[in-house]
Write a protein that holds these residues in place. Structure first.
Motif, PDB file in Angstrom:
ATOM      1  N   GLY A  94       0.826  -1.200   0.000  1.00 36.16           N
ATOM      2  CA  GLY A  94       0.000   0.000   0.000  1.00 36.16           C
ATOM      3  C   GLY A  94       0.856   1.244   0.000  1.00 36.16           C
ATOM      4  O   GLY A  94       2.006   1.208   0.422  1.00 36.16           O
ATOM      5  N   ASP A  95       0.301   2.350  -0.506  1.00 31.45           N
ATOM      6  CA  ASP A  95       0.992   3.631  -0.547  1.00 31.45           C
ATOM      7  C   ASP A  95       2.192   3.582  -1.508  1.00 31.45           C
ATOM      8  O   ASP A  95       2.490   2.555  -2.088  1.00 31.45           O
ATOM      9  CB  ASP A  95       1.440   4.059   0.864  1.00 31.45           C
ATOM     10  CG  ASP A  95       0.274   4.077   1.857  1.00 31.45           C
ATOM     11  OD1 ASP A  95      -0.737   4.717   1.554  1.00 31.45           O
ATOM     12  OD2 ASP A  95       0.359   3.415   2.906  1.00 31.45           O
ATOM     13  N   SER A  96       2.841   4.718  -1.651  1.00 24.22           N
ATOM     14  CA  SER A  96       3.998   4.776  -2.548  1.00 24.22           C
ATOM     15  C   SER A  96       5.267   4.405  -1.791  1.00 24.22           C
ATOM     16  O   SER A  96       5.280   4.344  -0.563  1.00 24.22           O
ATOM     17  CB  SER A  96       4.131   6.186  -3.119  1.00 24.22           C
ATOM     18  OG  SER A  96       4.417   7.099  -2.073  1.00 24.22           O
ATOM     19  N   THR A  97       6.330   4.172  -2.523  1.00 24.30           N
ATOM     20  CA  THR A  97       7.619   3.895  -1.885  1.00 24.30           C
ATOM     21  C   THR A  97       8.002   5.037  -0.957  1.00 24.30           C
ATOM     22  O   THR A  97       8.455   4.814   0.174  1.00 24.30           O
ATOM     23  CB  THR A  97       8.710   3.699  -2.955  1.00 24.30           C
ATOM     24  OG1 THR A  97       8.300   2.661  -3.834  1.00 24.30           O
ATOM     25  CG2 THR A  97      10.036   3.320  -2.325  1.00 24.30           C
ATOM     26  N   SER A  98       7.819   6.271  -1.413  1.00 24.28           N
ATOM     27  CA  SER A  98       8.196   7.431  -0.599  1.00 24.28           C
ATOM     28  C   SER A  98       7.481   7.411   0.750  1.00 24.28           C
ATOM     29  O   SER A  98       8.093   7.643   1.794  1.00 24.28           O
ATOM     30  CB  SER A  98       7.852   8.731  -1.335  1.00 24.28           C
ATOM     31  OG  SER A  98       8.545   8.807  -2.561  1.00 24.28           O
ATOM     32  N   VAL A  99       6.185   7.145   0.714  1.00 23.13           N
ATOM     33  CA  VAL A  99       5.406   7.125   1.960  1.00 23.13           C
ATOM     34  C   VAL A  99       5.903   5.993   2.862  1.00 23.13           C
ATOM     35  O   VAL A  99       6.016   6.151   4.082  1.00 23.13           O
ATOM     36  CB  VAL A  99       3.896   6.995   1.654  1.00 23.13           C
ATOM     37  CG1 VAL A  99       3.096   6.700   2.915  1.00 23.13           C
ATOM     38  CG2 VAL A  99       3.382   8.287   1.004  1.00 23.13           C
ATOM     39  N   ASN A 100       6.244   4.871   2.260  1.00 20.76           N
ATOM     40  CA  ASN A 100       6.745   3.756   3.062  1.00 20.76           C
ATOM     41  C   ASN A 100       8.135   4.020   3.627  1.00 20.76           C
ATOM     42  O   ASN A 100       8.451   3.570   4.730  1.00 20.76           O
ATOM     43  CB  ASN A 100       6.692   2.454   2.258  1.00 20.76           C
ATOM     44  CG  ASN A 100       5.280   1.903   2.208  1.00 20.76           C
ATOM     45  OD1 ASN A 100       4.707   1.579   3.253  1.00 20.76           O
ATOM     46  ND2 ASN A 100       4.698   1.838   1.022  1.00 20.76           N
ATOM     47  N   VAL A 101       8.962   4.742   2.894  1.00 25.32           N
ATOM     48  CA  VAL A 101      10.270   5.130   3.444  1.00 25.32           C
ATOM     49  C   VAL A 101      10.053   5.978   4.699  1.00 25.32           C
ATOM     50  O   VAL A 101      10.728   5.803   5.715  1.00 25.32           O
ATOM     51  CB  VAL A 101      11.106   5.900   2.395  1.00 25.32           C
ATOM     52  CG1 VAL A 101      12.325   6.563   3.042  1.00 25.32           C
ATOM     53  CG2 VAL A 101      11.558   4.974   1.268  1.00 25.32           C
ATOM     54  N   PHE A 102       9.086   6.871   4.623  1.00 23.16           N
ATOM     55  CA  PHE A 102       8.792   7.728   5.782  1.00 23.16           C
ATOM     56  C   PHE A 102       8.361   6.882   6.983  1.00 23.16           C
ATOM     57  O   PHE A 102       8.878   7.041   8.091  1.00 23.16           O
ATOM     58  CB  PHE A 102       7.703   8.737   5.404  1.00 23.16           C
ATOM     59  CG  PHE A 102       7.433   9.779   6.460  1.00 23.16           C
ATOM     60  CD1 PHE A 102       8.327  10.807   6.699  1.00 23.16           C
ATOM     61  CD2 PHE A 102       6.271   9.733   7.216  1.00 23.16           C
ATOM     62  CE1 PHE A 102       8.076  11.778   7.672  1.00 23.16           C
ATOM     63  CE2 PHE A 102       5.998  10.700   8.192  1.00 23.16           C
ATOM     64  CZ  PHE A 102       6.909  11.721   8.421  1.00 23.16           C
ATOM     65  N   LYS A 103       7.395   5.970   6.755  1.00 22.12           N
ATOM     66  CA  LYS A 103       6.946   5.102   7.848  1.00 22.12           C
ATOM     67  C   LYS A 103       8.120   4.334   8.449  1.00 22.12           C
ATOM     68  O   LYS A 103       8.282   4.267   9.670  1.00 22.12           O
ATOM     69  CB  LYS A 103       5.956   4.041   7.315  1.00 22.12           C
ATOM     70  CG  LYS A 103       4.637   4.511   6.825  1.00 22.12           C
ATOM     71  CD  LYS A 103       3.819   3.256   6.364  1.00 22.12           C
ATOM     72  CE  LYS A 103       2.878   3.544   5.238  1.00 22.12           C
ATOM     73  NZ  LYS A 103       2.311   2.331   4.605  1.00 22.12           N
ATOM     74  N   ALA A 104       8.920   3.723   7.575  1.00 22.92           N
ATOM     75  CA  ALA A 104       9.987   2.840   8.048  1.00 22.92           C
ATOM     76  C   ALA A 104      11.048   3.614   8.810  1.00 22.92           C
ATOM     77  O   ALA A 104      11.498   3.195   9.883  1.00 22.92           O
ATOM     78  CB  ALA A 104      10.614   2.098   6.862  1.00 22.92           C
ATOM     79  N   PRO A 247       1.016  -0.116  -6.029  1.00 17.37           N
ATOM     80  CA  PRO A 247       1.441   0.267  -4.677  1.00 17.37           C
ATOM     81  C   PRO A 247       2.729  -0.419  -4.214  1.00 17.37           C
ATOM     82  O   PRO A 247       3.066  -1.508  -4.658  1.00 17.37           O
ATOM     83  CB  PRO A 247       0.263  -0.144  -3.794  1.00 17.37           C
ATOM     84  CG  PRO A 247      -0.582  -1.045  -4.627  1.00 17.37           C
ATOM     85  CD  PRO A 247      -0.317  -0.719  -6.036  1.00 17.37           C
ATOM     86  N   ALA A 248       3.420   0.250  -3.333  1.00 12.93           N
ATOM     87  CA  ALA A 248       4.685  -0.239  -2.788  1.00 12.93           C
ATOM     88  C   ALA A 248       4.407  -1.148  -1.592  1.00 12.93           C
ATOM     89  O   ALA A 248       3.256  -1.393  -1.226  1.00 12.93           O
ATOM     90  CB  ALA A 248       5.534   0.953  -2.372  1.00 12.93           C
ATOM     91  N   TYR A 249       5.470  -1.681  -1.004  1.00  7.81           N
ATOM     92  CA  TYR A 249       5.283  -2.554   0.165  1.00  7.81           C
ATOM     93  C   TYR A 249       6.249  -2.168   1.276  1.00  7.81           C
ATOM     94  O   TYR A 249       7.247  -1.480   1.056  1.00  7.81           O
ATOM     95  CB  TYR A 249       5.453  -4.032  -0.213  1.00  7.81           C
ATOM     96  CG  TYR A 249       6.786  -4.338  -0.856  1.00  7.81           C
ATOM     97  CD1 TYR A 249       7.904  -4.680  -0.108  1.00  7.81           C
ATOM     98  CD2 TYR A 249       6.928  -4.257  -2.233  1.00  7.81           C
ATOM     99  CE1 TYR A 249       9.127  -4.937  -0.712  1.00  7.81           C
ATOM    100  CE2 TYR A 249       8.149  -4.494  -2.850  1.00  7.81           C
ATOM    101  CZ  TYR A 249       9.242  -4.848  -2.074  1.00  7.81           C
ATOM    102  OH  TYR A 249      10.450  -5.069  -2.676  1.00  7.81           O
ATOM    103  N   LEU A 250       5.890  -2.639   2.447  1.00  5.17           N
ATOM    104  CA  LEU A 250       6.672  -2.384   3.658  1.00  5.17           C
ATOM    105  C   LEU A 250       6.892  -3.707   4.368  1.00  5.17           C
ATOM    106  O   LEU A 250       5.936  -4.466   4.581  1.00  5.17           O
ATOM    107  CB  LEU A 250       5.874  -1.443   4.569  1.00  5.17           C
ATOM    108  CG  LEU A 250       6.428  -1.206   5.983  1.00  5.17           C
ATOM    109  CD1 LEU A 250       7.708  -0.388   5.925  1.00  5.17           C
ATOM    110  CD2 LEU A 250       5.389  -0.495   6.848  1.00  5.17           C
ATOM    111  N   TYR A 251       8.131  -3.987   4.704  1.00  6.05           N
ATOM    112  CA  TYR A 251       8.483  -5.168   5.497  1.00  6.05           C
ATOM    113  C   TYR A 251       8.890  -4.705   6.878  1.00  6.05           C
ATOM    114  O   TYR A 251       9.716  -3.796   7.017  1.00  6.05           O
ATOM    115  CB  TYR A 251       9.654  -5.896   4.823  1.00  6.05           C
ATOM    116  CG  TYR A 251      10.394  -6.914   5.693  1.00  6.05           C
ATOM    117  CD1 TYR A 251       9.995  -8.250   5.729  1.00  6.05           C
ATOM    118  CD2 TYR A 251      11.512  -6.542   6.441  1.00  6.05           C
ATOM    119  CE1 TYR A 251      10.690  -9.189   6.500  1.00  6.05           C
ATOM    120  CE2 TYR A 251      12.212  -7.479   7.215  1.00  6.05           C
ATOM    121  CZ  TYR A 251      11.790  -8.796   7.235  1.00  6.05           C
ATOM    122  OH  TYR A 251      12.481  -9.715   7.997  1.00  6.05           O
TER     123      TYR A 251
END
Lengths: 414, 414
Positions: A94-104, A247-251
């Motif tokens: 979900g979300d874009s890579t950029s948004v996931n970089v922020f979360k991570a 959408p991008a992913y987050l691990y």
């Protein structure tokens, strides 16, 4: 037929992935830009049509349950997980890579802060404050911009460092580093960084390692679980062929999930999303990385695209073997066809340091790529001087490679 | 035929929007859940198929330019702009509502901080620090969760306040409020809040007003420009019929755009996104609100869905007039068919306070809605005790309304 053409024919004949090409929509264009936008898997349009006409059009709101829309982010995460060496339950889409970089990154800094608060008395007093984020100085720009924002919003300083210098940078700072954001494969040069060693170095310094897998997932083994990576993000529209802007992913590594404190705690990450509670209580597991309502059309196109990985003989190992053979062969053909000195490969020779692309530095790279595209060989150009050629082993063959090198040589000859 | 059935027939016959219903895929279900997921516009599947088969499948990477993918977020923003009373160049589409709430609130707090730093000498010393965010205490939960995160990350405190009490809360705090996050229409009760008056109150206190338009855009006039709203967000899958999880939008008033300092400064918001610069320099205008690569399939389905607003006779004013007539008529039919006291409307009677839904409080609301859905009347249930019925004037008719009330009465009779 030239010697290299004959070799290409032999390599294609012996290629165990050759038949997979037929699963994609391709034409007479030689498409070497799958590292930017993967080609369309042939069965995806029909699946998207079903999502639109039947799931949305007929079932409407019922599809959130009946068509599995609600659970799609973690279900599709579990499809991606084995491709990046992760057990189920750790990847959410979900979300874009950029948004996931922020979360991570924000979550990683918060874990480091929490480490600083745990442990009692003198031990705690002697522990330095962790107030620095290291970021790959050669990163795709968005990671650097987002890291700067994450640093600003968590009271950290940001320090750009070349990946090779991360271990010494960590030592320099005497335990002040909270998190390190690195790219598995450099978007420009195609250099593959040493994820196991760098992750170990980050851990030895007591910091958290966040990896960006945009240019590696689906092209080579990643081994997130094996190497103890803390957090990772990646896009799905390159080697995973999920479609434009899929959408991008987050691990988030399983043991860190209870400590994952999201800066974007949207209702989809709530323990009880339909409880409509005013107090936030995070879900357990991978769904904690969700934010808002997922973009179902893009998500389910991606889910369909991932079916290619269930085809006979398709595996990350097979893809990696062919990827190296393709890039080796391209470098050989370029060496044979292009006059010495006209281009310079900035992609490492060593297999252990090479992703699935070849980047050639060249004067007038922008103009050269324009001409190549006009001649039906599609790669891309990255400012200021790089021709990028991406090799997606699922649908690129050795004859494509030989032809691309030949057209490149002709184009460079003017 | 009963009196109310006859009236329904007359109202449908006189409805200037009646023909628009034919532009949607509908069946014998009475669909009153368009405030959760809008119905499928009939021409959307063909458009999506073209995006998938031709734009992605044939043009591939070229579509970023040739099919207008790159500029879609602001182009589609300009299609939404007139529906929310905004001139072009102020709305950008992308990300979820939750992510846009985060962008808008953090940016609003930063504007308030900046105001505190400008102005010189004594004036500046006497000015209070703006370190508080007010949030609608009855908000859809995600706005509250995200506001809490925005407050935490900007060093503010968060104070939940009922919308009607915002003016007094602003006064209480003596100029400490940085930003106020409000919902135009309450997701549960369907109450329409007074956007002009509340925005004026927020401005009088020197704070910034952020409006969530999820339950108003496409159903009633918003007047963002007219009322001087600072920032706004909204989803597109309710009254705008963009499809499941279609991307949300962000409005930043034109004169505030140069001061919009995004907490998610992804590469798509860079002044020169393909310059691949390591230093961030924000784009001017609406694109400054972009983050990462846009999800093209969901975005372009939304773009197609917006074509309905170009049909003869379709306007926000016409939609609003019919919406009020529909909800009036539903309340009348419920009053006539349902025994007194069995349900209680929590939606305001006054037109000026009513959105485009009717919420009925009812014992066993969850079970009642389940039975209604089994009988082909689709609304939804919101914990703990609310039956929600949404009326999308583009495709709901008066006969639907009468029928739904009749089935509701039968269901409640057991």
């Amino acid at each position: 037929m030239s010697e290299l053409q004959r070799i290409a024919e032999e390599l294609d004949a012996a290629d165990p992935l050759a038949a997979v090409r037929g699963k994609f929509v391709l034409d007479d264009v030689t498409y070497l830009d799958g590292n930017s936008l993967g080609a369309l898997p042939a069965h995806v349009p029909g699946r998207v049509e079903d999502v639109v006409r039947r799931q949305w059009g007929e079932l409407r709101i019922r599809s959130w349950e009946e068509s599995g829309w609600w659970t799609a982010p973690e279900r599709i995460g579990d499809r991606i997980a084995p491709l990046v060496g992760a057990a189920a339950g750790q990847v959410v889409v979900g979300d874009s890579t950029s948004v996931n970089v922020f979360k991570a990154l924000v979550a990683a800094v918060r874990m480091a802060e929490q480490d600083g608060r745990t442990g009692g008395g003198s031990e705690r007093r002697n522990r330095p404050v962790r107030d620095e984020i290291l970021v790959d100085a050669t990163t795709f720009p968005t990671d650097g911009y987002i890291a700067e924002s994450a640093a600003r919003m968590t009271g950290c300083t940001l320090r750009p460092v070349a990946p090779a210098e991360v271990p010494s940078a960590l030592a320099d700072r005497g335990g002040r580093t909270a998190a390190v954001l690195l790219n598995h494969v450099d978007y420009r040069t195609g250099r593959l960084h040493d994820l196991p060693a760098l992750t170990a170095a980050v851990h030895a310094a007591g910091a958290y390692a966040v990896w960006d897998l945009c240019h590696s997932a689906g092209a080579l083994p990643v081994g997130l679980d094996e190497h103890g990576v803390d957090l990772a993000v990646g896009c799905t529209y390159k080697y995973l062929n999920g479609g434009p802007g899929s959408p991008a992913y987050l691990y988030v590594r399983r043991d860190l999930q209870p400590r994952f404190d999201s800066p974007l705690p949207g209702w989809n990450s709530h323990a009880e999303p339909f409880g409509m509670r005013s107090d936030y209580a995070p879900a357990s597991g991978a769904p904690r990385g969700r934010v808002g309502t997922p973009d179902i059309l893009s998500l389910l196109a991606l889910e369909a695209a991932l079916d290619v990985w269930d085809e006979e003989g398709v595996s990350v190992a097979a893809v990696r073997a062919k990827s190296l053979a393709l890039t080796d062969f391209f470098l050989r053909c370029v060496g044979a066809y292009v006059p010495d000195g006209r281009v310079e490969s900035v992609t490492p020779e060593a297999h252990a340091e090479r992703g699935s692309q070849v980047a050639l530095r060249c004067e007038d790279a922008g103009e050269v790529m324009k001409q190549l595209i006009e001649r039906g060989v599609v790669g891309d150009y990255r400012a200021p001087d790089v021709l990028r050629f991406g090799f997606t082993p699922l649908y690129v063959g050795f004859a494509d490679v030989e032809w691309a090198a030949r057209v490149l040589a002709r184009t460079l000859a003017g």
